[in-house]
Motif scaffolding. Structure first.
Motif, PDB file in Angstrom:
ATOM      1  N   SER A   1      15.093   2.747  13.534  1.00 25.64           N
ATOM      2  CA  SER A   1      14.479   4.036  13.859  1.00 25.64           C
ATOM      3  C   SER A   1      12.971   3.965  13.694  1.00 25.64           C
ATOM      4  O   SER A   1      12.434   3.083  13.011  1.00 25.64           O
ATOM      5  N   GLY A   2      12.275   4.915  14.314  1.00 24.96           N
ATOM      6  CA  GLY A   2      10.824   4.952  14.221  1.00 24.96           C
ATOM      7  C   GLY A   2      10.325   5.202  12.816  1.00 24.96           C
ATOM      8  O   GLY A   2       9.227   4.759  12.445  1.00 24.96           O
ATOM      9  N   ALA A   3      11.102   5.908  11.994  1.00 26.22           N
ATOM     10  CA  ALA A   3      10.667   6.213  10.631  1.00 26.22           C
ATOM     11  C   ALA A   3      10.753   5.014   9.711  1.00 26.22           C
ATOM     12  O   ALA A   3       9.993   4.905   8.744  1.00 26.22           O
ATOM     13  N   SER A   4      11.667   4.085   9.995  1.00 30.23           N
ATOM     14  CA  SER A   4      11.854   2.953   9.093  1.00 30.23           C
ATOM     15  C   SER A   4      10.859   1.826   9.342  1.00 30.23           C
ATOM     16  O   SER A   4      10.550   1.059   8.432  1.00 30.23           O
ATOM     17  N   ILE A   5      10.336   1.719  10.564  1.00 31.36           N
ATOM     18  CA  ILE A   5       9.436   0.610  10.896  1.00 31.36           C
ATOM     19  C   ILE A   5       8.142   0.662  10.088  1.00 31.36           C
ATOM     20  O   ILE A   5       7.713  -0.374   9.551  1.00 31.36           O
ATOM     21  N   PRO A   6       7.444   1.828   9.960  1.00 28.84           N
ATOM     22  CA  PRO A   6       6.232   1.835   9.121  1.00 28.84           C
ATOM     23  C   PRO A   6       6.509   1.470   7.668  1.00 28.84           C
ATOM     24  O   PRO A   6       5.636   0.911   6.999  1.00 28.84           O
ATOM     25  N   ILE A   7       7.700   1.780   7.175  1.00 29.69           N
ATOM     26  CA  ILE A   7       8.036   1.407   5.795  1.00 29.69           C
ATOM     27  C   ILE A   7       8.183  -0.101   5.676  1.00 29.69           C
ATOM     28  O   ILE A   7       7.626  -0.735   4.768  1.00 29.69           O
ATOM     29  N   LEU A   8       8.927  -0.704   6.609  1.00 24.94           N
ATOM     30  CA  LEU A   8       9.093  -2.154   6.580  1.00 24.94           C
ATOM     31  C   LEU A   8       7.776  -2.882   6.841  1.00 24.94           C
ATOM     32  O   LEU A   8       7.588  -4.014   6.387  1.00 24.94           O
ATOM     33  N   SER A   9       6.856  -2.225   7.546  1.00 21.23           N
ATOM     34  CA  SER A   9       5.578  -2.873   7.855  1.00 21.23           C
ATOM     35  C   SER A   9       4.739  -3.121   6.608  1.00 21.23           C
ATOM     36  O   SER A   9       3.799  -3.918   6.645  1.00 21.23           O
ATOM     37  N   GLN A  10       5.069  -2.468   5.496  1.00 23.47           N
ATOM     38  CA  GLN A  10       4.307  -2.691   4.269  1.00 23.47           C
ATOM     39  C   GLN A  10       4.556  -4.071   3.677  1.00 23.47           C
ATOM     40  O   GLN A  10       3.797  -4.523   2.816  1.00 23.47           O
ATOM     41  N   THR A  11       5.613  -4.753   4.134  1.00 20.41           N
ATOM     42  CA  THR A  11       5.813  -6.139   3.710  1.00 20.41           C
ATOM     43  C   THR A  11       4.719  -7.046   4.273  1.00 20.41           C
ATOM     44  O   THR A  11       4.504  -8.148   3.760  1.00 20.41           O
ATOM     45  N   PHE A  12       4.022  -6.582   5.310  1.00 20.55           N
ATOM     46  CA  PHE A  12       2.928  -7.358   5.898  1.00 20.55           C
ATOM     47  C   PHE A  12       1.858  -7.663   4.853  1.00 20.55           C
ATOM     48  O   PHE A  12       1.341  -8.780   4.778  1.00 20.55           O
ATOM     49  N   LEU A  13       1.530  -6.663   4.032  1.00 20.85           N
ATOM     50  CA  LEU A  13       0.524  -6.857   2.985  1.00 20.85           C
ATOM     51  C   LEU A  13       1.005  -7.866   1.941  1.00 20.85           C
ATOM     52  O   LEU A  13       0.230  -8.689   1.449  1.00 20.85           O
ATOM     53  N   VAL A  14       2.282  -7.800   1.610  1.00 16.31           N
ATOM     54  CA  VAL A  14       2.845  -8.756   0.646  1.00 16.31           C
ATOM     55  C   VAL A  14       2.746 -10.182   1.196  1.00 16.31           C
ATOM     56  O   VAL A  14       2.347 -11.114   0.482  1.00 16.31           O
ATOM     57  N   TRP A  15       3.105 -10.358   2.463  1.00 18.47           N
ATOM     58  CA  TRP A  15       3.004 -11.686   3.076  1.00 18.47           C
ATOM     59  C   TRP A  15       1.559 -12.175   3.097  1.00 18.47           C
ATOM     60  O   TRP A  15       1.300 -13.367   2.881  1.00 18.47           O
ATOM     61  N   GLN A  16       0.621 -11.258   3.378  1.00 19.12           N
ATOM     62  CA  GLN A  16      -0.784 -11.646   3.405  1.00 19.12           C
ATOM     63  C   GLN A  16      -1.210 -12.229   2.066  1.00 19.12           C
ATOM     64  O   GLN A  16      -1.883 -13.262   1.997  1.00 19.12           O
ATOM     65  N   ILE A  17      -0.831 -11.556   0.988  1.00 17.05           N
ATOM     66  CA  ILE A  17      -1.228 -12.004  -0.346  1.00 17.05           C
ATOM     67  C   ILE A  17      -0.589 -13.355  -0.671  1.00 17.05           C
ATOM     68  O   ILE A  17      -1.268 -14.289  -1.126  1.00 17.05           O
ATOM     69  N   LEU A  18       0.718 -13.485  -0.426  1.00 14.33           N
ATOM     70  CA  LEU A  18       1.408 -14.732  -0.745  1.00 14.33           C
ATOM     71  C   LEU A  18       0.864 -15.907   0.060  1.00 14.33           C
ATOM     72  O   LEU A  18       0.619 -16.999  -0.480  1.00 14.33           O
ATOM     73  N   LEU A  19       0.667 -15.709   1.356  1.00 16.30           N
ATOM     74  CA  LEU A  19       0.189 -16.797   2.203  1.00 16.30           C
ATOM     75  C   LEU A  19      -1.250 -17.188   1.874  1.00 16.30           C
ATOM     76  O   LEU A  19      -1.599 -18.372   1.945  1.00 16.30           O
ATOM     77  N   SER A  20      -2.091 -16.213   1.525  1.00 20.35           N
ATOM     78  CA  SER A  20      -3.469 -16.544   1.165  1.00 20.35           C
ATOM     79  C   SER A  20      -3.526 -17.288  -0.167  1.00 20.35           C
ATOM     80  O   SER A  20      -4.406 -18.125  -0.374  1.00 20.35           O
ATOM     81  N   ILE A  21      -2.587 -16.998  -1.058  1.00 19.50           N
ATOM     82  CA  ILE A  21      -2.521 -17.745  -2.315  1.00 19.50           C
ATOM     83  C   ILE A  21      -2.089 -19.188  -2.057  1.00 19.50           C
ATOM     84  O   ILE A  21      -2.656 -20.143  -2.601  1.00 19.50           O
ATOM     85  N   ILE A  22      -1.095 -19.366  -1.177  1.00 22.29           N
ATOM     86  CA  ILE A  22      -0.539 -20.695  -0.925  1.00 22.29           C
ATOM     87  C   ILE A  22      -1.484 -21.560  -0.100  1.00 22.29           C
ATOM     88  O   ILE A  22      -1.760 -22.722  -0.441  1.00 22.29           O
ATOM     89  N   PHE A  23      -2.008 -21.012   1.002  1.00 21.83           N
ATOM     90  CA  PHE A  23      -2.757 -21.828   1.952  1.00 21.83           C
ATOM     91  C   PHE A  23      -4.270 -21.740   1.793  1.00 21.83           C
ATOM     92  O   PHE A  23      -4.985 -22.635   2.253  1.00 21.83           O
TER      93      PHE A  23
END
Length: 439
Positions: free
Chosen positions: A189-211
């Protein structure tokens, strides 16, 4: 040849060593230099206006000698005199530049979200056409700007001859992100996508730490966490997003999270290109000694379009369009976009609204990449995230073509306050934090 060392008086204006002419910077009370055939020197200036000390550092990794209060590094072209005033002023200008770029990114991000909704009003039957029009429109615009900048001398031959493997990686990651995002978006649903999109910030932090080897302080991690919580509260309140996530199923939610992981990986790869170009091409590049952002945008978009073409049979199926009927679908979409012919019924607002969306979307991508270039992937992500609650508020206004304005979620103010608090906590970072490390 033995090392040579002298101290110049405060009144001395210059001294010569061989063919090198060394001038005393203004505000420096004394200057001391040394020279050795086998050990290149680092020139420092000694002043008596501040505490602490400066050091003579030899490029070969040899000894360091403390000589005075403030430093003047010739090979790094960095100056800190008069109590560090010039350094502070430079940091202030840099912070102002990042703040202005972040504000532009937020404004364009809001416009991008709102105009996308408006563009789908005339093209409600042809969203896949709009997506492909934007994707291939980028190539024309970006390469056109790149051509102009190359002839103006802003983009150098060294930039254009940079290895293409990273750009191929960006194109592949963004194409796969689009494919997986479309697949999951068709179910969720349209309401759930913006919530799941917050994992984008988590991935950014993890990947910047690793690479990127980046390290984050506690206040930065807490700030990012609060930003994500604020967006979730803002979107989920009164929207039944929790039930929507359950109805969508775990598989499709995980697939959407993978889509944001691929997007984050592409963003971190772009930041890696900027950082690597600064080191490898610093003696050839202009504009601050880093890769021009239109080189990254142009080649990245070109390879993304290439992989999109390869994935067209799969993508068209996701939108419910048989691949054999795709040419007719694109033809009908073009007729609606141009608002001509018998198929233009119900296409009111075209081509103005879709064109406005494409223009603002291109501007948003440029602003986002510029912010990424001068700051970091996490900062650009935070700026983009901040546009979410503002967009929700804009949709409560009487916008044309959208009919009745939507109402604010019950927890909108609470979520917005949490989000702002998270941004303030993240911004409250000492100069040696990860933010400064990226610049």
């Amino acid at each position: 040849m033995a090392s040579l060392s002298r101290r110049l008086s405060a009144a001395g204006a210059a001294a010569s060593v061989g063919r090198a002419q060394l001038r005393r910077p203004a505000g420096v009370s004394g200057l001391r230099y040394s020279y050795c055939v086998r050990r290149p020197m680092r020139l420092v200036a000694a002043g008596d206006t501040v505490g602490g000390g400066a050091w003579v550092t030899f490029a070969s990794g040899g000894r360091e000698e403390k000589v005075g209060a403030c430093s003047y590094a010739v090979e790094d072209r960095k100056v800190a005199v008069d109590g560090g005033r010039e350094s502070v002023e430079g940091s202030g200008k840099r912070a102002a530049e990042v703040a202005a770029a972040a504000a532009a990114t937020v404004v364009l991000g809001v416009g991008n979200r709102v105009l996308y909704k408006l563009a789908l009003v005339p093209l409600k039957q042809y969203p896949f056409f709009l997506a492909q029009l934007a994707t291939f429109g980028y190539i024309i615009v970006y390469f056109g700007i790149l051509y102009i900048r190359h002839h103006a001398g802003i983009v150098t031959d060294e930039m254009l001859n940079a290895p293409k493997a990273p750009f191929i990686g960006i194109g592949l990651l963004e194409a796969l992100a689009a494919a997986t995002g479309m697949a999951a978006g068709a179910i969720l649903s349209g309401a759930s996508i913006p919530i799941l999109s917050q994992t984008f910030l988590v991935w950014q932090i993890l990947l910047s730490i690793i690479f990127l080897g980046r390290r984050y302080k506690v206040n930065q991690l807490l700030g990012c966490f609060l930003v994500s919580i604020g967006v979730v509260v803002t979107v989920a309140s009164g929207a039944g997003a929790g039930n929507s996530l359950k109805e969508g199923g775990m598989f499709w939610s995980l697939l959407m999270i993978i889509s944001f992981f691929l997007q984050a990986a592409g963003t971190v790869l772009k930041e890696t290109i900027f950082l690597d170009s600064t080191q490898k091409l610093k003696y050839h590049l202009k504009q601050g000694g880093s890769m021009d952002l239109f080189v990254v945008n142009s080649y990245g978009s070109a390879f993304q379009a290439l992989f999109i073409c390869l994935l067209l049979p799969f993508l068209s199926k996701l939108w419910g369009i048989p691949f054999s009927q795709l040419p007719n679908y694109l033809k009908d979409g073009a007729a609606c976009f141009l608002n001509v012919g018998t198929l233009s019924s119900g296409c009111d607002g075209a081509p103005l609204l879709p064109l406005l969306f494409i223009i603002v979307n291109i501007g948003f991508n440029i602003a986002l990449l510029h912010l990424l270039k001068i700051s970091s992937a996490v900062v650009s992500c935070l700026a983009s995230t901040f546009s979410v609650p503002i967009s929700i508020y804009v949709f409560t206004m009487p916008l044309p073509y959208l009919g009745v304005a939507s109402s604010l979620p019950t927890g909108f103010m609470a979520g917005a306050i949490i989000l702002l608090l998270g941004l303030l906590i993240y911004a409250w970072t000492p100069s040696n934090g990860s933010f400064s490390a990226s610049t």
